[in-house]
Design a protein around this motif. Structure first.
Motif, short mmCIF file in Angstrom:
data_model
loop_
_atom_site.label_atom_id
_atom_site.label_comp_id
_atom_site.label_asym_id
_atom_site.label_seq_id
_atom_site.Cartn_x
_atom_site.Cartn_y
_atom_site.Cartn_z
N GLY A 39 92.17 71.19 27.88
CA GLY A 39 90.98 70.44 28.27
C GLY A 39 91.16 69.51 29.45
O GLY A 39 90.41 68.55 29.58
N GLN A 40 92.15 69.78 30.29
CA GLN A 40 92.39 68.87 31.41
C GLN A 40 92.29 69.54 32.77
O GLN A 40 91.97 68.88 33.74
CB GLN A 40 93.78 68.25 31.29
N GLY A 41 92.57 70.82 32.86
CA GLY A 41 92.64 71.50 34.15
C GLY A 41 91.50 72.46 34.40
O GLY A 41 90.59 72.18 35.18
N ARG A 42 91.53 73.59 33.71
CA ARG A 42 90.51 74.61 33.95
C ARG A 42 89.14 74.19 33.44
O ARG A 42 88.14 74.29 34.15
CB ARG A 42 90.93 75.94 33.31
N SER A 43 89.08 73.70 32.21
CA SER A 43 87.77 73.31 31.68
C SER A 43 87.20 72.12 32.44
O SER A 43 86.00 72.05 32.69
CB SER A 43 87.85 73.02 30.18
N ALA A 44 88.07 71.20 32.84
CA ALA A 44 87.59 70.06 33.64
C ALA A 44 87.05 70.53 34.99
O ALA A 44 86.05 70.02 35.48
CB ALA A 44 88.73 69.06 33.85
N ALA A 45 87.70 71.54 35.56
CA ALA A 45 87.23 72.09 36.84
C ALA A 45 85.89 72.78 36.68
O ALA A 45 85.01 72.65 37.54
CB ALA A 45 88.26 73.07 37.40
N ILE A 46 85.71 73.48 35.59
CA ILE A 46 84.42 74.16 35.33
C ILE A 46 83.33 73.11 35.13
O ILE A 46 82.24 73.22 35.68
CB ILE A 46 84.54 75.11 34.13
N ALA A 47 83.63 72.07 34.36
CA ALA A 47 82.66 70.99 34.16
C ALA A 47 82.32 70.31 35.48
O ALA A 47 81.16 70.02 35.76
CB ALA A 47 83.20 69.97 33.15
N ALA A 48 83.33 70.09 36.31
CA ALA A 48 83.10 69.46 37.62
C ALA A 48 82.23 70.36 38.50
O ALA A 48 81.34 69.88 39.20
CB ALA A 48 84.43 69.16 38.31
N ALA A 49 82.48 71.66 38.47
CA ALA A 49 81.68 72.60 39.27
C ALA A 49 80.23 72.60 38.82
O ALA A 49 79.31 72.59 39.64
CB ALA A 49 82.28 74.00 39.19
N ILE A 50 80.03 72.58 37.52
CA ILE A 50 78.66 72.55 36.99
C ILE A 50 77.98 71.24 37.38
O ILE A 50 76.82 71.23 37.81
CB ILE A 50 78.65 72.78 35.47
N ASN A 51 78.70 70.13 37.24
CA ASN A 51 78.13 68.84 37.65
C ASN A 51 77.80 68.82 39.14
O ASN A 51 76.76 68.30 39.54
CB ASN A 51 79.09 67.69 37.33
N GLU A 52 78.69 69.36 39.94
CA GLU A 52 78.45 69.40 41.39
C GLU A 52 77.25 70.29 41.70
O GLU A 52 76.41 69.94 42.53
CB GLU A 52 79.70 69.92 42.11
N TYR A 53 77.15 71.40 41.03
CA TYR A 53 76.04 72.33 41.26
C TYR A 53 74.71 71.72 40.85
O TYR A 53 73.71 71.85 41.56
CB TYR A 53 76.29 73.63 40.49
N THR A 54 74.68 71.04 39.71
CA THR A 54 73.41 70.53 39.18
C THR A 54 72.96 69.23 39.83
O THR A 54 71.77 69.06 40.08
CB THR A 54 73.47 70.34 37.65
N ASP A 55 73.89 68.30 40.06
CA ASP A 55 73.44 67.00 40.58
C ASP A 55 74.39 66.35 41.58
O ASP A 55 74.27 65.16 41.87
CB ASP A 55 73.12 66.03 39.44
N GLY A 56 75.33 67.14 42.10
CA GLY A 56 76.22 66.62 43.14
C GLY A 56 77.22 65.59 42.68
O GLY A 56 77.76 64.84 43.49
N ASN A 57 77.50 65.54 41.37
CA ASN A 57 78.41 64.53 40.83
C ASN A 57 79.73 65.10 40.31
O ASN A 57 80.34 64.52 39.41
CB ASN A 57 77.73 63.74 39.71
N GLY A 58 80.18 66.20 40.87
CA GLY A 58 81.45 66.78 40.43
C GLY A 58 82.63 65.84 40.64
O GLY A 58 83.59 65.86 39.89
N ILE A 59 82.53 64.99 41.64
CA ILE A 59 83.61 64.05 41.93
C ILE A 59 83.90 63.12 40.77
O ILE A 59 85.02 62.62 40.61
CB ILE A 59 83.31 63.25 43.22
N ASP A 60 82.91 62.88 39.92
CA ASP A 60 83.12 61.99 38.77
C ASP A 60 84.24 62.48 37.87
O ASP A 60 85.01 61.68 37.32
CB ASP A 60 81.83 61.84 37.96
#
Length: 85
Positions: A39-60
Motif C-alpha cells: 500500500g505504499q508504491g503501486r497503489s499509492a501511484a494509482i490513487a495519485a493518478a486518479i486524483n490527478e485525473y479527477t481534480d489535479g491533486n495527485g501531488i497530495d
C-alpha cells in the motif's frame, strides 16, 4: 530473467484495465480504495493518478510521507485514464 531484460512494474495493458475499471465504476461508487500488498508504491501511484485525473491533486499523495508512489505506475495509469495507451 536476463539482466538486460526490461522490468515492467506495470504493463500498458494493466494500466488500461485500471483506467477502464475506474471509468466504469466512477459514476456510481462513492469510495474507491486502491490497495496493493504494502500500500505504499503501486497503489499509492494509482490513487495519485486518479486524483490527478479527477481534480489535479495527485501531488497530495506524493507529498504524504506515508507513501512512496511509483512514478512509472503513476505516469502509465494517468496516461491510460486520459485515453492514451
Amino acid at each position: 530473467m536476463d539482466a538486460d531484460e526490461p522490468i515492467n512494474i506495470i504493463t500498458n495493458k494493466q494500466a488500461k484495465e485500471i483506467a477502464e475499471f475506474y471509468h466504469r465504476v466512477s459514476k456510481t461508487a462513492k469510495t474507491l480504495i486502491c490497495q496493493c500488498e504494502h500500500g505504499q508504491g503501486r497503489s499509492a501511484a494509482i490513487a495519485a493518478a486518479i486524483n490527478e485525473y479527477t481534480d489535479g491533486n495527485g501531488i497530495d499523495i506524493f507529498a504524504d510521507d506515508r507513501y512512496f508512489p511509483n512514478k512509472v505506475v503513476f505516469r502509465k495509469v494517468l496516461k491510460a485514464l486520459k485515453g492514451g495507451n
